[in-house]
Scaffold this motif. Sequence first.
Motif, mmCIF file in Angstrom:
data_model
loop_
_atom_site.group_PDB
_atom_site.id
_atom_site.type_symbol
_atom_site.label_atom_id
_atom_site.label_comp_id
_atom_site.label_asym_id
_atom_site.label_seq_id
_atom_site.Cartn_x
_atom_site.Cartn_y
_atom_site.Cartn_z
ATOM 1 N N LEU A 15 0.856 -1.178 0.000
ATOM 2 C CA LEU A 15 0.000 0.000 0.000
ATOM 3 C C LEU A 15 0.895 1.231 0.000
ATOM 4 C CD1 LEU A 15 -2.762 1.494 0.427
ATOM 5 C CD2 LEU A 15 -2.347 1.203 2.883
ATOM 6 N N PHE A 16 0.848 2.009 -1.071
ATOM 7 C CA PHE A 16 1.558 3.285 -1.126
ATOM 8 C C PHE A 16 0.602 4.327 -0.566
ATOM 9 C CE2 PHE A 16 3.626 0.704 -4.301
ATOM 10 C CZ PHE A 16 4.967 1.037 -4.174
ATOM 11 N N SER A 17 1.043 5.032 0.464
ATOM 12 C CA SER A 17 0.155 5.950 1.167
ATOM 13 C C SER A 17 0.934 7.162 1.668
ATOM 14 C CB SER A 17 -0.511 5.229 2.342
ATOM 15 O OG SER A 17 0.462 4.901 3.321
ATOM 16 N N ALA A 18 0.197 8.041 2.334
ATOM 17 C CA ALA A 18 0.793 9.199 2.987
ATOM 18 C C ALA A 18 -0.040 9.505 4.227
ATOM 19 C CB ALA A 18 0.811 10.399 2.046
ATOM 20 N N ALA A 55 -3.480 -13.145 0.999
ATOM 21 C CA ALA A 55 -2.162 -12.511 1.080
ATOM 22 C C ALA A 55 -1.390 -13.059 2.268
ATOM 23 C CB ALA A 55 -2.305 -11.005 1.198
ATOM 24 N N HIS A 56 -0.069 -13.104 2.104
ATOM 25 C CA HIS A 56 0.798 -13.593 3.174
ATOM 26 C C HIS A 56 1.453 -12.456 3.945
ATOM 27 C CE1 HIS A 56 0.568 -16.876 0.198
ATOM 28 N NE2 HIS A 56 0.397 -17.592 1.287
ATOM 29 N N ALA A 57 1.536 -11.284 3.322
ATOM 30 C CA ALA A 57 2.191 -10.144 3.971
ATOM 31 C C ALA A 57 1.591 -8.841 3.471
ATOM 32 C CB ALA A 57 3.695 -10.156 3.685
ATOM 33 N N LEU A 58 1.513 -7.873 4.372
ATOM 34 C CA LEU A 58 1.045 -6.530 4.045
ATOM 35 C C LEU A 58 2.171 -5.553 4.332
ATOM 36 C CD1 LEU A 58 -2.458 -6.608 5.767
ATOM 37 C CD2 LEU A 58 -1.979 -6.864 3.333
ATOM 38 N N PHE A 59 2.463 -4.712 3.344
ATOM 39 C CA PHE A 59 3.496 -3.704 3.495
ATOM 40 C C PHE A 59 2.907 -2.337 3.189
ATOM 41 C CE2 PHE A 59 5.893 -7.531 2.218
ATOM 42 C CZ PHE A 59 6.799 -7.611 3.267
ATOM 43 N N GLU A 60 3.497 -1.316 3.805
ATOM 44 C CA GLU A 60 3.081 0.056 3.542
ATOM 45 C C GLU A 60 4.312 0.884 3.225
ATOM 46 O OE1 GLU A 60 0.398 3.600 5.544
ATOM 47 O OE2 GLU A 60 1.248 2.065 6.843
ATOM 48 N N VAL A 61 4.182 1.757 2.230
ATOM 49 C CA VAL A 61 5.235 2.688 1.862
ATOM 50 C C VAL A 61 4.675 4.092 2.039
ATOM 51 C CG1 VAL A 61 6.719 3.550 0.011
ATOM 52 C CG2 VAL A 61 6.241 1.103 0.188
ATOM 53 N N ASP A 62 5.303 4.879 2.904
ATOM 54 C CA ASP A 62 4.938 6.282 3.083
ATOM 55 C C ASP A 62 5.666 7.057 1.994
ATOM 56 O OD1 ASP A 62 4.696 8.955 3.774
ATOM 57 O OD2 ASP A 62 5.059 8.620 5.909
ATOM 58 N N VAL A 63 4.929 7.496 0.980
ATOM 59 C CA VAL A 63 5.559 8.150 -0.167
ATOM 60 C C VAL A 63 6.147 9.515 0.186
ATOM 61 C CG1 VAL A 63 4.161 6.903 -1.856
ATOM 62 C CG2 VAL A 63 3.411 9.152 -1.047
ATOM 63 N N SER A 64 5.744 10.075 1.314
ATOM 64 C CA SER A 64 6.341 11.348 1.733
ATOM 65 C C SER A 64 7.752 11.145 2.267
ATOM 66 C CB SER A 64 5.465 12.049 2.778
ATOM 67 O OG SER A 64 5.407 11.317 3.980
ATOM 68 N N GLU A 65 8.083 9.918 2.660
ATOM 69 C CA GLU A 65 9.427 9.585 3.131
ATOM 70 C C GLU A 65 10.218 8.813 2.076
ATOM 71 O OE1 GLU A 65 8.940 7.367 6.722
ATOM 72 O OE2 GLU A 65 8.188 9.085 7.852
ATOM 73 N N ALA A 66 9.581 7.888 1.396
ATOM 74 C CA ALA A 66 10.249 7.037 0.399
ATOM 75 C C ALA A 66 9.978 7.593 -0.996
ATOM 76 C CB ALA A 66 9.763 5.601 0.532
ATOM 77 N N THR A 67 10.452 8.810 -1.233
ATOM 78 C CA THR A 67 10.169 9.478 -2.503
ATOM 79 C C THR A 67 10.825 8.768 -3.690
ATOM 80 O OG1 THR A 67 11.996 11.012 -2.121
ATOM 81 C CG2 THR A 67 9.796 11.727 -1.421
ATOM 82 N N GLY A 68 11.984 8.181 -3.489
ATOM 83 C CA GLY A 68 12.653 7.455 -4.575
ATOM 84 C C GLY A 68 11.865 6.243 -5.022
ATOM 85 N N VAL A 69 11.305 5.514 -4.075
ATOM 86 C CA VAL A 69 10.484 4.336 -4.402
ATOM 87 C C VAL A 69 9.229 4.798 -5.147
ATOM 88 C CG1 VAL A 69 9.127 2.438 -3.454
ATOM 89 C CG2 VAL A 69 11.357 2.970 -2.479
ATOM 90 N N ALA A 70 8.622 5.881 -4.681
ATOM 91 C CA ALA A 70 7.427 6.408 -5.345
ATOM 92 C C ALA A 70 7.743 6.812 -6.785
ATOM 93 C CB ALA A 70 6.872 7.590 -4.564
#
Length: 131
Positions: free
Chosen positions: A44-47, A68-83
Amino acid sequence: MSASQEESRDSSSPDAAVLPAFSRLTEGDFHARLAASSGIAVVLFSAPHCGACRAWKRLLPDALSGLAHALFEVDVSEATGVARCFDIFHLPTVYLFRDGHFHAELQCEARPDAIRQAVQSLLAAPPQEEP
């Protein structure tokens, strides 16, 4: 339940069908942690300011229980490169990974039954090209 208790559950635990809480992925560990994952992982890409992201975060664990076996979250305000790497422009964005590889982007209504049906359809189809 504490984080260590959640992480120590296995398939023989009584509530093994219940997905653990979201794990945070960062710039430094995004690719390595997903590559090491087996089965179906949902990202989940979120902010923090995104109300729709919070709603999806509440819905996904129950909607994907048993899928699903795993849930991950990416805070796009911190992980701008991944976004940027994934061309994330709209929030929330939800990606499915299978055995560490991108499989598909989930796009559907924010309802548990719609989420579950969409994920089942996407998993039955061939993988999409990674964005």
